[in-house]
Design an enzyme around this catalytic site. Sequence first.
Site, PDB file in Angstrom:
ATOM      1  N   SER A 228       0.832  -1.187   0.000  1.00 60.72           N
ATOM      2  CA  SER A 228       0.000   0.000   0.000  1.00 60.72           C
ATOM      3  C   SER A 228       0.885   1.262   0.000  1.00 60.72           C
ATOM      4  O   SER A 228       1.737   1.402  -0.882  1.00 60.72           O
ATOM      5  CB  SER A 228      -0.950  -0.059   1.204  1.00 60.72           C
ATOM      6  OG  SER A 228      -1.988   0.856   1.091  1.00 60.72           O
ATOM      7  N   ASP A 454      -8.686  -4.354  -6.223  1.00 63.72           N
ATOM      8  CA  ASP A 454      -8.236  -3.581  -5.058  1.00 63.72           C
ATOM      9  C   ASP A 454      -9.029  -2.287  -4.938  1.00 63.72           C
ATOM     10  O   ASP A 454      -9.043  -1.479  -5.863  1.00 63.72           O
ATOM     11  CB  ASP A 454      -6.744  -3.268  -5.197  1.00 63.72           C
ATOM     12  CG  ASP A 454      -6.112  -2.824  -3.895  1.00 63.72           C
ATOM     13  OD1 ASP A 454      -6.725  -1.994  -3.190  1.00 63.72           O
ATOM     14  OD2 ASP A 454      -5.003  -3.284  -3.590  1.00 63.72           O
ATOM     15  N   HIS A 484      -7.462  -5.666  -0.799  1.00 62.22           N
ATOM     16  CA  HIS A 484      -6.332  -4.740  -0.821  1.00 62.22           C
ATOM     17  C   HIS A 484      -5.035  -5.536  -0.692  1.00 62.22           C
ATOM     18  O   HIS A 484      -4.625  -5.909   0.407  1.00 62.22           O
ATOM     19  CB  HIS A 484      -6.490  -3.747   0.336  1.00 62.22           C
ATOM     20  CG  HIS A 484      -5.498  -2.632   0.335  1.00 62.22           C
ATOM     21  ND1 HIS A 484      -5.115  -1.960  -0.805  1.00 62.22           N
ATOM     22  CD2 HIS A 484      -4.795  -2.042   1.359  1.00 62.22           C
ATOM     23  CE1 HIS A 484      -4.243  -1.022  -0.494  1.00 62.22           C
ATOM     24  NE2 HIS A 484      -4.035  -1.060   0.803  1.00 62.22           N
TER      25      HIS A 484
END
Length: 515
Positions: A228, A454, A484
């Site tokens: 991320s 995602d 995610h």
Amino acid sequence: MPRPFRPRAAALTVCAVLLPALLAGCGGDDEGADPTRQELDWKSCPAPSEAQGGGPPPSPLPGDRGEWSCATMRAPLDWDDPGGDTIGLALIRARSSGPADERIGSLIFNFGGPGVSGVTTLPAFGDLYATLRTRYDLVAFDPRGVGRSAPVACEDDQQLDALLQQDATPDDAAEQRELLRSTEDFNAACEANSARILPHVRTTDAARDLDLMREVLGDEQLHYFGFSYGTELGGVYAHLFPGKVGRAVFDAVVDPTLTAEQGALGQARGFQLALDNYAEDCVSQVEGCPVGESAQDVKDRIAGLLKDLDGRPVPGVFPRRLTQSTATGGIMQALYSRDFWPFLTDGLEQAYDGDGTILMLLSDSMNGRGENGEYSNLIAANTSINCADAKPRYSPEDVRRSLPAFRSASALFGDFLAWGMIGCTDWAVPGAADRPDVSAPGAAPVLVIGNTGDPATPYEGARRMVRALGEGVGVELTYEGEGHGAYNSEDACVQRAVHGYLLDGKVPAAGTVCR
């Protein structure tokens, strides 16, 4: 900007009172010592601090293979003055489980946010990285401003409770003024409590910390696994230190080509896609979908729930009530992982019956609120790092101008994410740039993994990261899945590719697709 920007309200918390164990964030630390010559003093890990999220110390490593150990690394408070004051950065490590002669070095993790504590997250997922541990010491850290690393302090728990129940999607001028006022007050409180650290929490500062960490740990190159926001940090590191990049993997990739507004708009599309996929999955179940007869019905009923909650909150986790804002946050949290979809179904069923408990617990998880009512400093750190990085400062007029595009991207999440853009209004520190620079000509290959489903870092960002890193650096891998990130889904194809590169140096073919 993997975690959605959120409007904030005010709080005055004194660091020395709220966080007495975190002296690195409040007082003057060592001055003048050469940080590259330090040796880390590894010891048993303490229980996580409140800013890290609380809870017990990390459990022993599986298979009777020792315990996690923790240390504090000194780093310059101001990298433009490396001989001046230093701050302490919290680290955690699990020594390699394999033969010493097969050890590659340290593999440093960043789990994103920005604002996530690596010291608490790595041991929570320790079993998942057992294969990587056969050839690496696994290392994670709290980035500056986070957890035990000079944490930013802004609000107390009671004020955060009130803030997060506030209307984050104002419908009229009065509600807009209240949202702007609370945001300005919150940002002023951050400056009052954390003025010393706020100018020094940019991603470029954290990237320099990474390079110091590499050197102190004794590695010639940085071996890195970023998730991320951690992919943005890894990209900035590669730009600043291309010759020091070792084997690196970026998963759940932040698009480095977007402004903050464009990133928020991309998230609106991403969360809408995830909601569409959830709704389709729910109605495809053999036993039926308890929250709608068709995918469109599922989404229409959710929209109706949120509209009703705008004026009539329902009981949540006592004494709080589930508002439109907390319900929206809870739904978004459930869309981060397919594993959470059953909880979303249960939460919606409850909420339709007037009970907001599950959706509120999901919202609490998203915002770093523990069962004891204490918050980690995730919200404060997330705001501080985002606002220090991003140059734009959006006004209510900017939001109103952009609302049609956001609503087109997502009728359900568009307003929520658009109004979140005002989070940096009147921030004490100017933003560094419109976009991060991740160009890294000459760096070693970086495996860049994009997930087609995602919600928080939409799939398109992976390809743009590959292009931005430069020719011969980024290597794209696609995972056709939900949630995610890809590696933590435990997909065998993704894990083979990651293990092949990190453990054996085998770069997968560009354009590899895992289904």
